[in-house]
Design a protein around this motif. Structure first.
Motif, short mmCIF file in Angstrom:
data_model
loop_
_atom_site.label_atom_id
_atom_site.label_comp_id
_atom_site.label_asym_id
_atom_site.label_seq_id
_atom_site.Cartn_x
_atom_site.Cartn_y
_atom_site.Cartn_z
N THR A 66 19.62 32.31 80.12
CA THR A 66 18.93 32.77 78.93
C THR A 66 18.45 31.60 78.08
O THR A 66 17.35 31.63 77.53
CB THR A 66 19.85 33.68 78.10
N ALA A 67 19.28 30.55 77.98
CA ALA A 67 18.86 29.37 77.22
C ALA A 67 17.66 28.70 77.87
O ALA A 67 16.70 28.30 77.19
CB ALA A 67 20.02 28.38 77.10
N GLY A 68 17.70 28.57 79.19
CA GLY A 68 16.55 28.01 79.90
C GLY A 68 15.32 28.88 79.77
O GLY A 68 14.21 28.38 79.56
N ALA A 69 15.53 30.20 79.88
CA ALA A 69 14.42 31.14 79.73
C ALA A 69 13.81 31.05 78.34
O ALA A 69 12.58 31.16 78.17
CB ALA A 69 14.90 32.57 80.00
N ALA A 70 14.64 30.85 77.32
CA ALA A 70 14.14 30.73 75.95
C ALA A 70 13.18 29.56 75.82
O ALA A 70 12.12 29.67 75.18
CB ALA A 70 15.31 30.56 74.98
N ILE A 71 13.52 28.44 76.45
CA ILE A 71 12.65 27.25 76.38
C ILE A 71 11.35 27.50 77.16
O ILE A 71 10.26 27.12 76.72
CB ILE A 71 13.39 26.02 76.92
N LEU A 72 11.46 28.17 78.32
CA LEU A 72 10.26 28.49 79.09
C LEU A 72 9.34 29.45 78.31
O LEU A 72 8.12 29.30 78.32
CB LEU A 72 10.65 29.13 80.42
N ALA A 100 25.07 24.03 83.07
CA ALA A 100 24.04 23.00 83.29
C ALA A 100 23.20 23.32 84.53
O ALA A 100 21.97 23.19 84.50
CB ALA A 100 24.69 21.63 83.44
N THR A 101 23.86 23.74 85.60
CA THR A 101 23.13 24.06 86.83
C THR A 101 22.14 25.18 86.61
O THR A 101 20.97 25.08 87.00
CB THR A 101 24.12 24.45 87.95
N THR A 102 22.60 26.26 85.99
CA THR A 102 21.71 27.41 85.75
C THR A 102 20.60 27.05 84.79
O THR A 102 19.44 27.43 84.99
CB THR A 102 22.52 28.59 85.20
N PHE A 103 20.93 26.30 83.74
CA PHE A 103 19.94 25.93 82.72
C PHE A 103 18.81 25.09 83.32
O PHE A 103 17.63 25.42 83.17
CB PHE A 103 20.64 25.18 81.60
#
Length: 580
Positions: free
Chosen positions: A138-144, A386-389
């Motif tokens: 979700t954190a990575g998706a937020a940045i995308l 970290a891996t998922t992000f």
């Protein structure tokens, strides 16, 4: 059995005048909140805005009726929307009829996966997937998502389909081309929403931000300064639709659909459990799988795209006083009425204002509290995070989900493959010489008999740890008799049983033996089914510690016992040299 297929019969008995009043208010609140979110999420998914609203009408009703949580609200979500766009955009242009058709097929297939997992009673599988996967993704998706909206809030032209890094490179190069009018509308939208949230936190701040952004665009003469508008939304109920169910299309979308299904289930069950801890409701994960699956399968035939449990709307639903899933049904009904009345006003909604709202949604997705807690408390969970992000940022989204889930399962297996093995001995200060851990209070041990307690399970993954421990006791410590306290062993598989038999034969060959005491009934039943006792030795399995110690002290080398001054067992008093 009827509650499996008609679970709403269980909670429908609770419905009365008071619950209906509470659910009605919660439903109205939820409808107002989901109106701007539905439009924003559809934009993230690459769909016309009405599809987000259709999803918010159909999905929560089906999921509420056939799920198990009393407070979970399903519908369009940010993370799912992004995965949908990522999966389908490689096959068709966003917003095109072909794109919409493939999205409906993806939704149908994801629902089938979820429904199948629920019917196969695979709900407990989610227990083995760390919630950190969702937090990292979700954190990575937020940045995308924020990255994808920069062109709408800055007015910079960015080619379609650019990667994360290339998009930011284009932004840096195109910085001098920023449209100040577009940026002003987006900024005013964000500022208005934040002010509303600060001073009136219970009011729909995103909707207020959209309205203020529209007014700002009109005041600036937006249409003369390059400001684009969302366009009028059809003011009608979700129309019937038909997914493309050809074998070729299903094969094409199978992997992406499974990623959507998996992420949706993890999201929904995680949210439902977090609320259940406050309400003390007992959840049925299998039923939740069925509810989510049916909502997507049925939704795909009514112009809805893949949905799941919503963090925001479920939390608001609970805090608004909802009592039953009737609140989800009321929310869908109110939303339908609102859409019919206000849909034409979307023609005045600037894309810049929509971009500003989506930026706020993206910001709220980053769970800084839990991320900080994970970073400070657990290295293994940090690695999952970290891996998922980073996989979310730099790899295909469905692959990022798989990586997070697989790493989560690998770490779980690593933990179970290293069971805790404690050395035990009788505590002379206890009236019945109760067993205690040697390391805790510095107890003395018998020089001929080692007593160990194995926690967790003896299965193919933990064989090496257990076998190494047994070899170390016999080879390095020179102890040939080993008693395993089995009260904490959850299960033993076939490989584990074969290893124990092998170790028993090895110790017997050198004049000792391997013994087990106090295994659980299901473990003993398994041993009985595979004729474990025949090879291990029926006289080597004991039901109580007293029986084990009484029998084993008679098998020790009494010439060693005669010179022993420890005498840690009560049975030692009857052995030679006891009076010395």
């Amino acid at each position: 059995m009827k509650h499996l297929f008609l679970p709403f019969l269980a909670w429908f008995k609770q419905v009365n005048g008071d619950t209906l009043k509470a659910d009605l208010f919660a439903g109205l609140t939820g409808a107002v909140i989901v109106l701007p979110q539905g439009v924003a999420f559809a934009a993230i998914a690459g769909l016309p805005p009405e599809y987000g609203l259709y999803t918010a009408m159909i999905t929560p009703i089906i999921a509420g009726l056939f799920g198990s949580s009393l407070h979970l609200i399903s519908g369009p979500t940010t993370a799912i929307s992004l995965v949908v766009f990522s999966t389908i955009s490689r096959y068709a242009d966003a917003g095109s009829p072909q794109f919409i058709q493939l999205v409906l097929t993806l939704t149908f297939l994801a629902g089938v996966y979820q429904l199948a997992l629920g019917l196969m009673k695979m709900g407990k599988v989610v227990n083995f997937v760390s919630h950190t996967v969702v937090i990292g993704f979700t954190a990575g998706a937020a940045i995308l998502i924020a990255t994808s909206q920069t062109k709408h809030v800055l007015g910079i032209k960015i080619p379609q389909g650019e990667s994360f890094l290339h998009t930011w490179l284009d932004i840096a190069l195109g910085f001098p081309q920023i449209n100040p009018y577009i940026l002003s509308v987006a900024s005013f939208t964000i500022l208005s929403a934040l002010v509303m949230k600060h001073y009136l936190p219970k009011m729909p701040h995103l909707l207020f931000g959209m309205v203020m952004g529209s007014l700002a665009s009109i005041a600036l003469g937006g249409e003369y300064h390059g400001i684009k508008y969302v366009g009028e939304i059809p003011g009608h109920l979700p129309p019937f639709s038909l997914p493309e169910l050809s074998f070729e299309t299903l094969k094409q979308l199978a992997s992406g659909a499974f990623a959507v299904a998996l992420l949706g289930l993890i999201e929904a069950v995680s949210i439902a459990r977090s609320i259940a801890t406050k309400t003390h409701q007992r959840l049925d994960s299998n039923q939740e799988f069925i509810g989510q699956g049916l909502s997507n399968v049925i939704g795909s035939f009514f112009s809805s795209y893949a949905g799941s449990g919503s963090f925001t709307r479920s939390g608001v639903n609970f805090s608004s006083g909802a009592k039953t899933p009737m609140s989800a049904i009321f929310a869908a009904i109110f939303l339908a009425l609102i859409v019919i009345l206000v849909a034409p006003l979307a023609a005045y909604l600037p894309v810049a204002a929509m971009g500003g709202v989506i930026l706020l949604v993206a910001y709220n997705l980053i769970d800084t509290h839990h991320i900080k807690h994970i970073l400070e408390s657990s290295k293994s969970e940090t690695s999952i995070l970290a891996t998922t992000f980073f996989a979310t940022l730099f790899l295909e989204l469905e692959f990022a989900i798989y990586m997070g889930v697989i790493l989560s399962l690998v770490i779980f297996l690593m933990r179970t493959s290293l069971p805790n093995i404690s050395t035990m001995a009788p505590d002379p200060n206890e009236p019945r010489h109760k067993m205690a851990e040697v390391a805790d209070i510095g107890l003395k041990e018998c020089p001929q008999l080692k007593i160990i307690r194995i926690d967790m399970s003896i299965y193919f993954g933990s064989l090496n740890k257990v076998q190494t421990e047994l070899a170390m006791i016999s080879e390095q410590q020179g102890i040939k008799h080993i008693l395993i306290i089995g009260e904490s062993i959850n299960f033993i598989d076939l490989a584990g049983a074969e290893m124990l038999i092998q170790e028993a034969k090895r110790l017997k060959a050198i004049g000792g033996g391997l013994y087990i005491q106090g295994v659980k009934n299901k473990v003993f039943d398994f041993m009985d089914r595979i004729d474990f006792l025949a090879d291990f030795g029926d006289g080597n399995v004991f039901s109580s510690k007293e029986a084990a110690i009484h029998s084993l002290t008679l098998r020790l080398n009494h010439s060693i016992c005669s010179n022993c001054r420890l005498r840690i067992f009560r049975e030692c008093r009857q052995l030679p040299g006891a009076a010395a």
